[in-house]
Design a protein around this motif. Sequence first.
Motif, PDB file in Angstrom:
ATOM      1  N   ARG A 222       0.840  -1.195   0.000  1.00 54.88           N
ATOM      2  CA  ARG A 222       0.000   0.000   0.000  1.00 54.88           C
ATOM      3  C   ARG A 222       0.874   1.244   0.000  1.00 54.88           C
ATOM      4  N   SER A 223       0.557   2.194  -0.864  1.00 52.59           N
ATOM      5  CA  SER A 223       1.349   3.415  -0.948  1.00 52.59           C
ATOM      6  C   SER A 223       1.116   4.291   0.281  1.00 52.59           C
ATOM      7  N   ARG A 224       2.183   4.935   0.747  1.00 54.07           N
ATOM      8  CA  ARG A 224       2.072   5.837   1.893  1.00 54.07           C
ATOM      9  C   ARG A 224       1.604   7.225   1.476  1.00 54.07           C
ATOM     10  N   PHE A 225       1.528   7.475   0.182  1.00 55.46           N
ATOM     11  CA  PHE A 225       1.064   8.770  -0.316  1.00 55.46           C
ATOM     12  C   PHE A 225      -0.457   8.752  -0.489  1.00 55.46           C
ATOM     13  N   ARG A 226      -1.094   9.762   0.060  1.00 62.17           N
ATOM     14  CA  ARG A 226      -2.549   9.903   0.009  1.00 62.17           C
ATOM     15  C   ARG A 226      -3.252   8.668   0.564  1.00 62.17           C
ATOM     16  N   ALA A 227      -2.742   8.153   1.652  1.00 64.23           N
ATOM     17  CA  ALA A 227      -3.341   6.983   2.291  1.00 64.23           C
ATOM     18  C   ALA A 227      -4.437   7.420   3.249  1.00 64.23           C
ATOM     19  N   GLY A 228      -5.424   6.559   3.430  1.00 63.72           N
ATOM     20  CA  GLY A 228      -6.458   6.916   4.382  1.00 63.72           C
ATOM     21  C   GLY A 228      -7.649   5.993   4.358  1.00 63.72           C
ATOM     22  N   THR A 229      -8.760   6.509   4.848  1.00 64.07           N
ATOM     23  CA  THR A 229      -9.977   5.730   5.005  1.00 64.07           C
ATOM     24  C   THR A 229     -10.869   5.860   3.778  1.00 64.07           C
ATOM     25  N   ARG A 230     -11.949   5.124   3.821  1.00 64.24           N
ATOM     26  CA  ARG A 230     -12.810   4.955   2.643  1.00 64.24           C
ATOM     27  C   ARG A 230     -13.320   6.277   2.079  1.00 64.24           C
ATOM     28  N   TYR A 231     -13.893   7.120   2.922  1.00 64.14           N
ATOM     29  CA  TYR A 231     -14.522   8.343   2.424  1.00 64.14           C
ATOM     30  C   TYR A 231     -13.660   9.597   2.585  1.00 64.14           C
ATOM     31  N   PHE A 232     -12.676   9.550   3.444  1.00 62.30           N
ATOM     32  CA  PHE A 232     -11.890  10.754   3.701  1.00 62.30           C
ATOM     33  C   PHE A 232     -10.651  10.863   2.823  1.00 62.30           C
ATOM     34  N   ARG A 233     -10.388   9.866   1.990  1.00 63.75           N
ATOM     35  CA  ARG A 233      -9.359   9.956   0.968  1.00 63.75           C
ATOM     36  C   ARG A 233      -9.895   9.347  -0.307  1.00 63.75           C
ATOM     37  N   ARG A 234     -10.261  10.214  -1.226  1.00 67.41           N
ATOM     38  CA  ARG A 234     -10.746   9.794  -2.538  1.00 67.41           C
ATOM     39  C   ARG A 234      -9.975  10.547  -3.614  1.00 67.41           C
ATOM     40  N   GLY A 235      -9.978  10.000  -4.806  1.00 65.77           N
ATOM     41  CA  GLY A 235      -9.462  10.722  -5.955  1.00 65.77           C
ATOM     42  C   GLY A 235      -7.965  10.948  -5.934  1.00 65.77           C
ATOM     43  N   ILE A 236      -7.559  12.085  -6.477  1.00 63.81           N
ATOM     44  CA  ILE A 236      -6.155  12.377  -6.751  1.00 63.81           C
ATOM     45  C   ILE A 236      -5.747  13.667  -6.059  1.00 63.81           C
TER      46      ILE A 236
END
Length: 649
Positions: A222-236
Amino acid sequence: MKSVHERLNLYTNDDDSYIFVPAEPAGARPLVVHRHSGDIVLDLPNSAIPSSAKRYKKTIYGIFGLISLSQSEYLIVITGRELRGQLLGHPVYRAVDFDVLPLNPGVSVSKPSHPVETHLLALVRSHLNSGHFLYSYEFDITRRLQAQYVARENDEGKPMWEIADDRFFWNKFLQSRFIDISISDLKNDLSPYILPAINGTFDTRTAIVNGRKLQLCLISRRSRFRAGTRYFRRGIDHDGHVANFNETEQVATVPSQSDPNEAATTLSFVQIRGSVPVFWAEINTLRYKPDLQIMDLQDSVDATRRHLQEQISLYGDQSLVNLVDQKGYEKPVKEAYERYVAKANLPQVKYQYFDFHNECKHMRWDRISLLVDSLTDDLLRDGYFHLDSKYQDPVKWQLGVVRTNSAIARWTLDLQLKNAGILAEKDVVEQHVEIDVALREMWSEHADLISKAYAGTGALKTDFTRTGKRTRQGALDDFKKSAFRYLRNNHFDGARQDAYDLMTGAWIPRKGPSSALFLIAETRPLILRAVPYILSFSLFMILAGLTLPRASDYSLVYYFALWVTLVVLSTTFILIHGIDYVAWPRLLPLTDVIHYDGPGYRSSHHGTGFGLDFGKLKSGANAQWTTRGIRRSDKQMEEIELGAKRHVD
C-alpha cells in the motif's frame, strides 16, 4: 544488499539513554539514544554496558521509527512478531506488538501530562494496533521481483532503506531521522537499525499440480502517499498521487527436482489499483450514501496525466479497466474518468469500460470471464516476469499492468503454468482442487485485509469468492459488515484518518500542546451539541414509559406523544444538520472539499442545515459548516499549514 539486525537487547540507563545491543553478530556496534539531547549515535564495538543500566523486559525485534509529538519524541520498537511465510526462501514477518518509549524523561507514556499528548499517543497506538505491517531482515519486500532483478547490480552492498521503493516504505517518515544521520555522518551509519516495513498483505500456500510442488505467494503493498480511510481519501492530489494505491504481486515458484531448496522456475504477475484519478470526493452526511462531488480544477488534466505518466514509467503500458456503474450514483465518476483520461491523451494508456453491475448481476460473477476475454490481447502483450534457473536472463518480462482482479490473476497463472510445462494446453487451474482452493482462499483473505484497512470491515461477498456459491450466512455477514461500515465511516473514521496523516508525516505536530488544542476542543454551538442528548433522553423516557402503571390511558397517550414527538424532531434535526455530526478528520480538515463551489458536479447538498448560521448565536464563532464545528483562527491555521507540509525525502 545489507541486512538489518534481527534481535536487539535494550538497556535503559536511568533517564540518560536507551542502549540497543544487537544479539548478533558478536561485536556489532550498539545504538545509543540520548534522552536529554535526543542525539542518536553508534557506540564502539564491544562497548561495556553501564553498570547502572537495566535490561528491558522484552526482546526488541526492530526499531519501527521515531516520532515527535507535542511534548516529546518517542521511539517505536517492535516487541512482538509472527512469521507469515517465506518469499524465495527469505522469512517475512508481521509486527504484532509495539512499545512506545519517550525520549523526554519527564514524560509518561501511560499517563501523559496534557490531554493533547494523550490524544496524539492514542492515534499512534491505534494506527500500530490496526495496521498490517510486514518486513524482512534480509530481503526487500517493498519492491516487486522484476524491479529487484533489474536493479540487482546497482543494489549490491547498499542498505535496505536506500533501495526500498519510496511509495511502499510505509515507515519512512518515522525513519527519517535515522536516514538523515546515516547520510550526513558516515561514522554513524545507522543502516543496520533502519528496518523498512510495508503496510499490506502477505500469504503463501503450497499445492501439488500434476505431481509438481508449487508454492503460491500473494503480496500487496500500500502506498504511503494519500493513504487513508474509505470516504476521507478519494481521488487524486495535485502531485498525481491517487488515494489508497495498492500494488499486488502474485508469485509462483516451482522447486528444482534435484534440490527442493532452490527454485527452478519463478513466476511473477503484478497488478495495481487505486482511486479514480480525478478530483472527486464523497461528503458524509449521516445518510447511507454520501453526497458525490466532482471538482473540475484548473490542473485536473495535469494531475491525471502526471499520475498516468508515473505509472507508465514504473510498469509500462496501462490497461485502465473501469468497473463502476454506468447509471445512477456512480455515473458522474465514470464520465469524469473517461473525460480526463481522454484529455491526458497518452498513447500507452488504454481505457476500457466493463459494465460489471449489469453483466454480473444476480451474482453471476462467472461472467467476469467476458472482461478477461476482452483483455486477452493486452494480457498477452504485457506478459509476466519469468525466471528459469536454466537461463541466465529472464524468459519473459512484464511490460504493462491492469487493475487488480483475481480472475485476471487466475487466467495469468493458467498461462504461466502452461508455459512452464506444468499444465497441459487444455488444462486449467480450476480443474485442480488443491491449487484452486488455495488461490480462492488467498485472494479472499487478501480482499478482507485490504478492505479492513480501507473501509474498516472485511470485504463483502467473500463467501462467493471462497466457495463460488452465495450462502444465507454470507448474506447475513454482509448485512452486519454494511451496518458496521456505516457506523465507522460516519463516527470513527475521522480519528483513523488523523492517525494515517500523523504516522505518514502528512501532518507534523509542533512543539507545545497549545498549538494543537483544536484536537480536544468542542466548539460546536450549544444547540448542535444538545440535540443528541435530547434524542437519547427521549428514547430513554419512551422505554421507561413502557414500565409505568396504567392508571390512566389518557395520561400515557399524552406522555408517549410528547416523547415520540421529541424523538422525531431531534432525529430530523440531526439528519438535516448531518455534516455537523460526522466525525471528520481534524489534523487535515476537508474544508476545501466541503466548501467547494467551483465547476463540477455535486449529487445533492444533504446535511447542510436550514441555512441558519448557528455559529452567530455564540459570540466570536463562525460555524455555519465546520469539521465537527471547528473554525480555526488565522494564527492556528498558519501553525497547522506550516506543520502540515509533507516531509521532503
